[in-house]
Design an enzyme around this catalytic site. Structure first.
Site, mmCIF file in Angstrom:
data_model
loop_
_atom_site.group_PDB
_atom_site.id
_atom_site.type_symbol
_atom_site.label_atom_id
_atom_site.label_comp_id
_atom_site.label_asym_id
_atom_site.label_seq_id
_atom_site.Cartn_x
_atom_site.Cartn_y
_atom_site.Cartn_z
ATOM 1 C CG ASP A 3 93.905 73.052 53.203
ATOM 2 O OD1 ASP A 3 94.893 72.804 53.269
ATOM 3 O OD2 ASP A 3 93.798 73.245 51.647
ATOM 4 C CD GLU A 5 94.806 74.576 47.964
ATOM 5 O OE1 GLU A 5 96.185 74.948 47.762
ATOM 6 O OE2 GLU A 5 94.098 74.268 48.502
ATOM 7 C CG HIS A 145 95.845 70.168 46.107
ATOM 8 N ND1 HIS A 145 96.165 70.378 46.886
ATOM 9 C CD2 HIS A 145 96.032 68.767 45.555
ATOM 10 C CE1 HIS A 145 97.223 69.624 47.312
ATOM 11 N NE2 HIS A 145 97.105 68.978 45.834
ATOM 12 C CG ASP A 150 92.681 70.285 50.087
ATOM 13 O OD1 ASP A 150 91.449 69.737 50.257
ATOM 14 O OD2 ASP A 150 93.574 70.778 50.249
#
Length: 182
Positions: A3, A5, A145, A150
């Protein structure tokens, strides 16, 4: 399973990767001790709403390694494995944009998108967002998040989805791609 950000939704309009998280898997086993996480130093300030959402401050990001270093370490971690993600469009576009910007290369990995698989497994669901799917499968939400948090939750989701697809006679990666293309 990985994942990202990011500072927004469009790498082509200047938004940047600010962290990458990944966790290894073998079959349906999550390898918790085999994980990767790094912040990445953005060229511009992180917007306040993204700071609130991710908890990543501009001060922390300013001390982070350069993006090219983080990408190199991430690619060394994932090697040539199949990459699993929830919502492939966002993450793949950001990775390819960053790789092209820093190294003039694109990803050559195969991908599995838990969101697309969820649509195939349950075509009548009203929502396929990560929070809804985590709730549906009874996966504890922890570190939402946060790229590594995640990634870990997505790994648990993929584990559940893999078990469900195997119960439907899907046993190989080829079978899975056939299942998804029907």
């Amino acid at each position: 399973v990985f994942d990202l950000e990011t500072t927004g939704f469009s790498p082509y309009n200047g938004d940047e990767i600010i962290s990458i998280g990944a966790v290894g898997m073998t079959g349906d086993t999550v390898l918790e001790k085999e994980s990767f996480y790094s912040l990445a130093k953005p060229e511009k300030a992180i917007p306040k709403d993204i700071v609130r959402l991710t908890g990543i401050t501009n001060e922390e990001a300013a001390k982070a390694p350069e993006l090219i270093t983080v990408l190199k370490e991430f690619l060394e971690f994932v090697r040539h494995r199949v990459l699993v993600v929830h919502g492939i469009g966002h993450d793949k576009h950001f990775l390819n944009s960053a790789l092209w910007k820093t190294s003039k290369v694109n990803l050559s990995h195969r991908f599995i998108d838990c969101l697309i698989l969820a649509k195939r497994l349950e075509p009548k669901r009203s929502s396929y967002d990560l929070d809804s799917l985590l709730g549906e499968y009874g996966i504890e939400v922890n570190g939402r998040h946060h790229a590594l948090g995640d990634a870990r939750m997505t790994a648990q989701l993929w584990r559940c989805q893999l078990q469900e697809t195997m119960s439907r006679g899907v046993h190989t990666l080829g079978d899975l791609y056939d299942f998804l293309s029907r």
